[in-house]
Write an enzyme that holds these catalytic residues in place. Sequence first.
Site, mmCIF file in Angstrom:
data_model
loop_
_atom_site.group_PDB
_atom_site.id
_atom_site.type_symbol
_atom_site.label_atom_id
_atom_site.label_comp_id
_atom_site.label_asym_id
_atom_site.label_seq_id
_atom_site.Cartn_x
_atom_site.Cartn_y
_atom_site.Cartn_z
ATOM 1 N N HIS A 33 54.222 88.779 -110.080
ATOM 2 C CA HIS A 33 54.782 87.647 -109.338
ATOM 3 C C HIS A 33 54.739 86.419 -110.251
ATOM 4 O O HIS A 33 53.686 86.060 -110.786
ATOM 5 C CB HIS A 33 53.975 87.409 -108.057
ATOM 6 C CG HIS A 33 54.537 86.346 -107.170
ATOM 7 N ND1 HIS A 33 55.573 86.577 -106.294
ATOM 8 C CD2 HIS A 33 54.203 85.040 -107.017
ATOM 9 C CE1 HIS A 33 55.858 85.463 -105.634
ATOM 10 N NE2 HIS A 33 55.041 84.510 -106.070
ATOM 11 N N HIS A 66 59.655 83.861 -108.281
ATOM 12 C CA HIS A 66 59.661 82.971 -107.113
ATOM 13 C C HIS A 66 60.006 81.567 -107.597
ATOM 14 O O HIS A 66 59.188 80.904 -108.226
ATOM 15 C CB HIS A 66 58.257 83.030 -106.476
ATOM 16 C CG HIS A 66 58.048 82.106 -105.330
ATOM 17 N ND1 HIS A 66 56.790 81.822 -104.828
ATOM 18 C CD2 HIS A 66 58.918 81.392 -104.552
ATOM 19 C CE1 HIS A 66 56.902 80.983 -103.811
ATOM 20 N NE2 HIS A 66 58.171 80.698 -103.620
ATOM 21 N N GLY A 144 48.010 77.276 -106.520
ATOM 22 C CA GLY A 144 47.227 78.466 -106.192
ATOM 23 C C GLY A 144 45.911 78.057 -105.552
ATOM 24 O O GLY A 144 45.570 76.872 -105.500
ATOM 25 N N GLY A 145 45.205 79.033 -105.030
ATOM 26 C CA GLY A 145 43.850 78.808 -104.540
ATOM 27 C C GLY A 145 43.736 78.037 -103.242
ATOM 28 O O GLY A 145 42.673 77.475 -102.955
ATOM 29 N N ASP A 175 52.779 85.192 -99.401
ATOM 30 C CA ASP A 175 52.392 84.489 -100.622
ATOM 31 C C ASP A 175 51.516 83.285 -100.296
ATOM 32 O O ASP A 175 51.976 82.315 -99.704
ATOM 33 C CB ASP A 175 53.665 84.045 -101.355
ATOM 34 C CG ASP A 175 53.375 83.459 -102.723
ATOM 35 O OD1 ASP A 175 52.215 83.465 -103.157
ATOM 36 O OD2 ASP A 175 54.345 82.990 -103.357
ATOM 37 N N GLY A 176 50.250 83.378 -100.732
ATOM 38 C CA GLY A 176 49.332 82.249 -100.592
ATOM 39 C C GLY A 176 48.084 82.607 -99.814
ATOM 40 O O GLY A 176 48.163 83.036 -98.667
ATOM 41 N N GLY A 177 46.947 82.479 -100.472
ATOM 42 C CA GLY A 177 45.670 82.703 -99.796
ATOM 43 C C GLY A 177 45.412 84.134 -99.369
ATOM 44 O O GLY A 177 44.605 84.377 -98.462
ATOM 45 N N GLY A 197 47.052 85.566 -106.249
ATOM 46 C CA GLY A 197 46.796 84.909 -107.528
ATOM 47 C C GLY A 197 45.317 84.832 -107.823
ATOM 48 O O GLY A 197 44.755 85.671 -108.529
ATOM 49 N N SER A 198 44.667 83.832 -107.236
ATOM 50 C CA SER A 198 43.256 83.626 -107.553
ATOM 51 C C SER A 198 42.385 84.808 -107.119
ATOM 52 O O SER A 198 41.400 85.130 -107.794
ATOM 53 C CB SER A 198 42.749 82.327 -106.937
ATOM 54 O OG SER A 198 43.267 82.148 -105.656
#
Length: 215
Positions: A33, A66, A144-145, A175-177, A197-198
């Site tokens: 991603h 994205h 991110g994060g 997407d996210g968290g 991500g993180s």
Amino acid sequence: MSLLIAPSLLAADFANLEREITLINNSDADWFHIDVMDGVFVPNISFGMPVIKAIQKYASKPLDVHLMIVDPDRYVSTFASLGASILTVHYEACTHLNRTIQIIKSKDMKAGVALNPHTPVHLLEDCIEDLDLVCLMSVNPGFGGQTFIENTYEKIKSLKGLIDAKNTTCNIEIDGGVTDANASKLIACGANVLVAGSYVFSASDPLENIRKLRG
Ligand code: DX5
Ligand code: ZN
């Protein structure tokens, strides 16, 4: 649809990008991603063409790009030539979304549309049959994060309902968290692509965390 894991390189160590890409190549993950931010659509700037060119050189899995940029039509050809398999634009950034989707498909990429947390799913009613992927943002895009927004579960169910009502198929990406604490519920609601991500790159054992997202 089968479950796909898409680690977000935004959280990778950019000083060791080849190492991070090799890690994902050798993992259970499915896609890379890639978050492109322009400092206008979102308040942050991530990375651009030269970095994606470098990623493409080493990545052996599809690039899920994205775009968090205004007027993305300007760059569709460029991202095609950089090897994007899936190109996702934001609903909120496209005045003529139907045309944008057509341009993406004409370049032999899969077309995705991302919705910000405040954007309702029903706005996709007249384009869902043209889409290969809908990305539901479960944080406000740009960083991110961040903490996962709980309302996402209801949005997944609405989106699944819309897809089924139109008798079509479409990947549902979150997407996210995303972590192992919400992955199974996201999947149960109907999501089949999890971006992380993180949770992946900040882990002491990224391969183990990728596996844990599969439940
Ligand atoms: C945020 C990006 C995400 C981000 C996710 O705007 O679209 O892809 O990298 O990061 P985590 O998984 O750390 O929330
Ligand atoms: Zn993203």
